[in-house]
Motif scaffolding. Sequence first.
Motif, PDB file in Angstrom:
ATOM      1  N   ASN A 190       0.827  -1.218   0.000  1.00 46.14           N
ATOM      2  CA  ASN A 190       0.000   0.000   0.000  1.00 46.14           C
ATOM      3  C   ASN A 190       0.852   1.255   0.000  1.00 46.14           C
ATOM      4  OD1 ASN A 190      -2.438  -1.398   0.056  1.00 46.14           O
ATOM      5  ND2 ASN A 190      -2.412  -1.567   2.309  1.00 46.14           N
ATOM      6  N   VAL A 191       0.468   2.224  -0.817  1.00 51.49           N
ATOM      7  CA  VAL A 191       1.056   3.561  -0.784  1.00 51.49           C
ATOM      8  C   VAL A 191       0.124   4.435   0.042  1.00 51.49           C
ATOM      9  CG1 VAL A 191       1.792   5.559  -2.135  1.00 51.49           C
ATOM     10  CG2 VAL A 191       2.115   3.240  -3.046  1.00 51.49           C
ATOM     11  N   GLU A 192       0.685   5.006   1.141  1.00 51.03           N
ATOM     12  CA  GLU A 192      -0.159   5.766   2.072  1.00 51.03           C
ATOM     13  C   GLU A 192       0.047   7.277   1.890  1.00 51.03           C
ATOM     14  OE1 GLU A 192      -0.763   2.777   5.749  1.00 51.03           O
ATOM     15  OE2 GLU A 192       1.204   3.745   5.673  1.00 51.03           O
ATOM     16  N   LYS A 193      -0.887   8.038   2.476  1.00 55.67           N
ATOM     17  CA  LYS A 193      -0.930   9.477   2.254  1.00 55.67           C
ATOM     18  C   LYS A 193       0.226  10.206   2.912  1.00 55.67           C
ATOM     19  CE  LYS A 193      -6.011   9.583   2.050  1.00 55.67           C
ATOM     20  NZ  LYS A 193      -7.231  10.149   2.677  1.00 55.67           N
ATOM     21  N   GLU A 194       0.557   9.833   4.143  1.00 56.65           N
ATOM     22  CA  GLU A 194       1.532  10.587   4.931  1.00 56.65           C
ATOM     23  C   GLU A 194       2.691   9.709   5.341  1.00 56.65           C
ATOM     24  OE1 GLU A 194       1.277  13.703   5.118  1.00 56.65           O
ATOM     25  OE2 GLU A 194      -0.794  13.930   4.452  1.00 56.65           O
ATOM     26  N   CYS A 195       3.661  10.351   6.001  1.00 59.44           N
ATOM     27  CA  CYS A 195       4.882   9.670   6.421  1.00 59.44           C
ATOM     28  C   CYS A 195       4.600   8.597   7.454  1.00 59.44           C
ATOM     29  CB  CYS A 195       5.865  10.714   6.954  1.00 59.44           C
ATOM     30  SG  CYS A 195       7.407  10.009   7.595  1.00 59.44           S
ATOM     31  N   TRP A 196       3.664   8.844   8.375  1.00 63.93           N
ATOM     32  CA  TRP A 196       3.448   7.873   9.440  1.00 63.93           C
ATOM     33  C   TRP A 196       2.630   6.681   8.943  1.00 63.93           C
ATOM     34  CZ3 TRP A 196       1.327  12.810   9.527  1.00 63.93           C
ATOM     35  CH2 TRP A 196      -0.063  12.886   9.368  1.00 63.93           C
ATOM     36  N   VAL A 217      12.805   8.413   5.510  1.00 67.33           N
ATOM     37  CA  VAL A 217      12.817   8.861   6.909  1.00 67.33           C
ATOM     38  C   VAL A 217      12.506   7.673   7.796  1.00 67.33           C
ATOM     39  CG1 VAL A 217      12.120  11.200   6.291  1.00 67.33           C
ATOM     40  CG2 VAL A 217      10.374   9.500   6.851  1.00 67.33           C
ATOM     41  N   GLU A 218      12.968   7.782   9.063  1.00 67.65           N
ATOM     42  CA  GLU A 218      12.668   6.736  10.037  1.00 67.65           C
ATOM     43  C   GLU A 218      11.571   7.228  10.980  1.00 67.65           C
ATOM     44  OE1 GLU A 218      16.044   5.341  12.154  1.00 67.65           O
ATOM     45  OE2 GLU A 218      16.871   4.239  10.437  1.00 67.65           O
ATOM     46  N   VAL A 219      10.612   6.366  11.201  1.00 73.83           N
ATOM     47  CA  VAL A 219       9.553   6.640  12.183  1.00 73.83           C
ATOM     48  C   VAL A 219       9.518   5.490  13.160  1.00 73.83           C
ATOM     49  CG1 VAL A 219       8.210   8.035  10.558  1.00 73.83           C
ATOM     50  CG2 VAL A 219       7.798   5.579  10.713  1.00 73.83           C
ATOM     51  N   GLN A 220       8.903   5.718  14.314  1.00 68.39           N
ATOM     52  CA  GLN A 220       8.861   4.691  15.360  1.00 68.39           C
ATOM     53  C   GLN A 220       7.427   4.505  15.859  1.00 68.39           C
ATOM     54  OE1 GLN A 220      11.773   6.146  18.170  1.00 68.39           O
ATOM     55  NE2 GLN A 220      13.440   5.044  17.120  1.00 68.39           N
ATOM     56  N   PRO A 221       6.631   3.830  15.046  1.00 67.45           N
ATOM     57  CA  PRO A 221       5.262   3.566  15.503  1.00 67.45           C
ATOM     58  C   PRO A 221       5.249   2.431  16.523  1.00 67.45           C
ATOM     59  CG  PRO A 221       5.623   2.560  13.366  1.00 67.45           C
ATOM     60  CD  PRO A 221       6.876   3.309  13.701  1.00 67.45           C
ATOM     61  N   GLY A 222       4.634   2.658  17.652  1.00 67.80           N
ATOM     62  CA  GLY A 222       4.517   1.612  18.680  1.00 67.80           C
ATOM     63  C   GLY A 222       5.838   1.171  19.234  1.00 67.80           C
ATOM     64  N   GLY A 223       6.852   2.012  19.214  1.00 70.67           N
ATOM     65  CA  GLY A 223       8.150   1.668  19.797  1.00 70.67           C
ATOM     66  C   GLY A 223       9.111   1.010  18.840  1.00 70.67           C
ATOM     67  N   GLY A 224       8.628   0.545  17.646  1.00 67.18           N
ATOM     68  CA  GLY A 224       9.529  -0.062  16.666  1.00 67.18           C
ATOM     69  C   GLY A 224      10.056   0.974  15.690  1.00 67.18           C
ATOM     70  N   THR A 225      11.030   0.562  14.873  1.00 70.43           N
ATOM     71  CA  THR A 225      11.627   1.469  13.888  1.00 70.43           C
ATOM     72  C   THR A 225      11.228   1.024  12.483  1.00 70.43           C
ATOM     73  OG1 THR A 225      13.508   1.906  15.313  1.00 70.43           O
ATOM     74  CG2 THR A 225      13.762   2.440  12.973  1.00 70.43           C
ATOM     75  N   VAL A 226      10.747   1.995  11.721  1.00 68.50           N
ATOM     76  CA  VAL A 226      10.333   1.724  10.344  1.00 68.50           C
ATOM     77  C   VAL A 226      10.949   2.788   9.441  1.00 68.50           C
ATOM     78  CG1 VAL A 226       8.397   1.573   8.729  1.00 68.50           C
ATOM     79  CG2 VAL A 226       8.156   0.660  11.053  1.00 68.50           C
ATOM     80  N   TYR A 242      11.809  -2.978  10.920  1.00 68.06           N
ATOM     81  CA  TYR A 242      12.754  -3.801  11.683  1.00 68.06           C
ATOM     82  C   TYR A 242      12.076  -4.811  12.586  1.00 68.06           C
ATOM     83  CZ  TYR A 242      16.478  -0.752  10.046  1.00 68.06           C
ATOM     84  OH  TYR A 242      17.375  -0.071   9.257  1.00 68.06           O
ATOM     85  N   SER A 243      10.767  -4.695  12.737  1.00 68.16           N
ATOM     86  CA  SER A 243      10.049  -5.666  13.564  1.00 68.16           C
ATOM     87  C   SER A 243       9.685  -6.910  12.762  1.00 68.16           C
ATOM     88  CB  SER A 243       8.779  -5.028  14.130  1.00 68.16           C
ATOM     89  OG  SER A 243       7.872  -4.719  13.077  1.00 68.16           O
TER      90      SER A 243
END
Length: 297
Positions: A190-196, A217-226, A242-243
């Motif tokens: 899926n291609v999503e609208k925003e960075c998160w 860019v790196e984001v950390q949803p729920g404590g993980g790194t994406v 990385y999860s």
Amino acid sequence: MANPLDLHQIGENANIDVILKAHSPGDHSWLHAAGYTCKVSRTTTVGEIRAALVAKLSEKGQAVKAFAWNGKVLVDEKTLHDSGVTLPGPAARRAGAKLEILFAVDAMVTEKLDASHKRIEQIWSEFAETLYSKLVEQPRVEILQKAREKRRIYQQRIAEETALGKWIETMGTSRDFKLTGPYVVMRSVNVEKECWVGSGVLRELSEGDTAEVVEVVEVQPGGGTVQRGHLAEGGWLTIIDYSQSMQYARFAGVRGLQEGDGKDAPRHFFERVPDEVRRALEILLTTSDGGLGSGVK
């Protein structure tokens, strides 16, 4: 000065010394320069003298034609006396007198014989060359070719083993590579609208589609790194989560383009292995005791 060649005695009670010399023009180098000598009797025929000379000259004796004395042509069937030849008397013979008889040589016969000899020599020369090529040269070339092929196979094996060793050394090591650039999608995403993550789906990319990532860019949803990739045409997708499994998360290739690729060629996730490494790995897997080839049916 050379002495005449002796034809020995011709006929019984031979006591007349005769010397035979060629008088025909042309090259008679095959004849003895000093002539030929023999002893004959009053009953010896001209034909018998000719036969003795021809026997001495071997094949080229065929060229000996008319015998002559003092301008008279001698007939084979007659004796010298019957042919009108004046024979030396007893006193002259005791004084060492020799009766000189000339003989003609047919140059055409000798030329034909020489030409025939040259043809035979040429045939034998070609035969010898063919035999040498078959028994000596061809086996030598084959041995050299086999040696070169053996050397080539050996060098190729060494190159493959060396390349495989280097490749094995890099297995499991960290791979730093540029994450922006063209990607090939390995499975639907899926291609999503925003960075998160979870910002809403814009569209779906299918397996085999290409996408141009211009920003990571790196984001950390729920404590993980994406790692999220911003596409040139808009939207964001996950490059690395990385999860999850690294193979599952990555959609495209490592470490830039390979030699021979166009500048816009997509980079695939699975790293290209050089041909010599692939061949060495195939040999390792099919021929070694622990290889796959030893147990798979």
